[in-house]
Design an enzyme around this catalytic site. Structure first.
Site, PDB file in Angstrom:
ATOM      1  N   THR A 168       0.844  -1.202   0.000  1.00  7.37           N
ATOM      2  CA  THR A 168       0.000   0.000   0.000  1.00  7.37           C
ATOM      3  C   THR A 168       0.877   1.249   0.000  1.00  7.37           C
ATOM      4  O   THR A 168       2.010   1.196   0.470  1.00  7.37           O
ATOM      5  CB  THR A 168      -0.885  -0.060   1.267  1.00  7.37           C
ATOM      6  OG1 THR A 168      -1.864  -1.070   1.062  1.00  7.37           O
ATOM      7  CG2 THR A 168      -1.578   1.246   1.576  1.00  7.37           C
ATOM      8  N   ASP A 199      -8.617  -0.492   6.251  1.00 12.01           N
ATOM      9  CA  ASP A 199      -8.450   0.790   6.943  1.00 12.01           C
ATOM     10  C   ASP A 199      -8.302   1.980   5.997  1.00 12.01           C
ATOM     11  O   ASP A 199      -8.600   3.116   6.367  1.00 12.01           O
ATOM     12  CB  ASP A 199      -7.173   0.728   7.798  1.00 12.01           C
ATOM     13  CG  ASP A 199      -5.948   0.428   6.929  1.00 12.01           C
ATOM     14  OD1 ASP A 199      -5.956  -0.602   6.232  1.00 12.01           O
ATOM     15  OD2 ASP A 199      -4.993   1.236   6.931  1.00 12.01           O
TER      16      ASP A 199
HETATM   17  N1  ASP Z   1      -3.930  -1.664   4.878  1.00  8.24           N
HETATM   18  C1  ASP Z   1      -4.246  -2.247   3.603  1.00  8.24           C
HETATM   19  C2  ASP Z   1      -5.552  -2.978   3.702  1.00  8.24           C
HETATM   20  O1  ASP Z   1      -5.739  -3.692   4.675  1.00  8.24           O
HETATM   21  C3  ASP Z   1      -3.181  -3.187   3.112  1.00  8.24           C
HETATM   22  C4  ASP Z   1      -1.769  -2.666   3.189  1.00  8.24           C
HETATM   23  O2  ASP Z   1      -1.497  -1.670   3.823  1.00  8.24           O
HETATM   24  O3  ASP Z   1      -0.877  -3.267   2.551  1.00  8.24           O
HETATM   25  O4  ASP Z   1      -6.350  -2.885   2.810  1.00  8.24           O
END
Ligand code: ASP
Length: 299
Positions: A168, A199
């Site tokens: 992300t 989130d």
């Molecule tokens: N936080 C992101 C989600 O759960 C994934 C990530 O940060 O890699 O959608």
């Protein structure tokens, strides 16, 4: 005010062969955001510029190169906030949009809402003149092959912690007028249940900005991050402790100890001091402050 910017390219277990691509991608993102700040651009413009660089870079789980859901589709989430009027815009589960951070910003600036999802977000995008991209603009062969492997090997017991939330992207920037903005963009977790939202598009969880408190962007296992409202929590700790590095560490401690979570956080203090921490093996992170001649990459 002296400008400052920090970005992340995800927290997780980044394979050795991809470390350099993460370093390079986050460095380029900081440079793009810094160019905006150095020419007196706004914090929000800098956040958008930095995130677009990483959305367009297939190294990352955002925009092109996003992880796919269990149906083999890219469903994208993004959110942003500016810290002066506390305006927020976010989108969740959007498809065929190349740069969801731009759509999130349009929700902030051109709608009366803070969050639009799925078909409604898609219709809003069309109304705002966003181009609808092709499947292959977002889905790269690496992720398509992984999804096919997932189909072949799938068991019906869903893992409690997604094996590899990792790539992300997010950014926090402070501009020359003292305004702070933050944003985050993702394809979510690999093989997620269609419609699952983590989130990232949730204000206070995936991102938060307040000129008086600072700004933050999260990454990692979204379900755990949402339960502790990680971005807002980090800024609470910043107010309490006064030091961005200590605040990041305190927030990640809560994530680990209270909900057995995993992830990372980047933040800027109202004066532009950067902080970051993670309890995953890696977090791709890069920043630049007015005292530096070039971005510093931490990975
Ligand atoms: N936080 C992101 C989600 O759960 C994934 C990530 O940060 O890699 O959608």
């Amino acid at each position: 005010m002296q400008p400052s910017i920090i970005v992340h390219g995800g927290a997780g277990d980044i394979p050795p062969g991809l470390l350099e691509a993460h370093r390079e991608g986050t460095r380029r993102a900081v440079e793009a955001g810094w160019a905006v700040l150095a020419s007196s651009g706004s914090a929000l413009d800098a956040v958008e510029a930095a995130i677009v660089v990483m959305e367009d870079d297939e190294t990352f789980d955002a925009g092109r190169g996003s992880f796919l859901n269990a149906d083999g589709q890219a469903e994208l989430d993004a959110g942003c906030m500016e810290g002066t009027q506390l305006l927020v815009g976010a989108v969740a589960s959007v498809q065929f949009i190349q740069n969801p951070i731009r759509l999130a910003r349009a929700v902030m600036e051109k709608s009366e809402h803070v969050l639009l999802v799925a078909h409604g977000a898609q219709r809003f995008a069309q109304k705002m003149g966003f181009p609808i991209c092709d499947f292959t603009d977002l889905v790269v062969p690496r992720e398509f092959e992984r999804w096919q492997r997932f189909l072949r090997e799938r068991t019906h017991a869903a893992p409690q912690v997604p094996a590899d939330p990792a790539d992300t992207v997010g950014c926090v920037a402070l501009d020359q007028t003292g305004h702070i903005a933050a944003g985050t963009s993702t394809g979510g977790t690999r093989n997620k249940v269609p419609g699952r939202v983590g989130d990232v598009p949730l204000v206070g969880c995936g991102f938060f900005a307040d000129d008086e408190l600072g700004g933050a962007s999260s990454t990692g296992w979204g379900e755990s991050i949402a339960r502790v409202t990680l971005a807002r929590l980090a800024l609470y700790h910043l107010q309490e402790l006064g030091d961005p590095q200590a605040a990041a560490q305190a927030a990640i401690r809560v994530l680990r100890d209270k909900v057995n979570g995993s992830g990372g956080i980047i933040l800027l203090s109202p004066a532009g001091r950067p902080g970051w921490d993670h309890n995953t093996q890696h977090m791709a992170c890069a920043y630049r402050t007015a005292r530096m001649d070039a971005p510093e990459v931490r990975l």
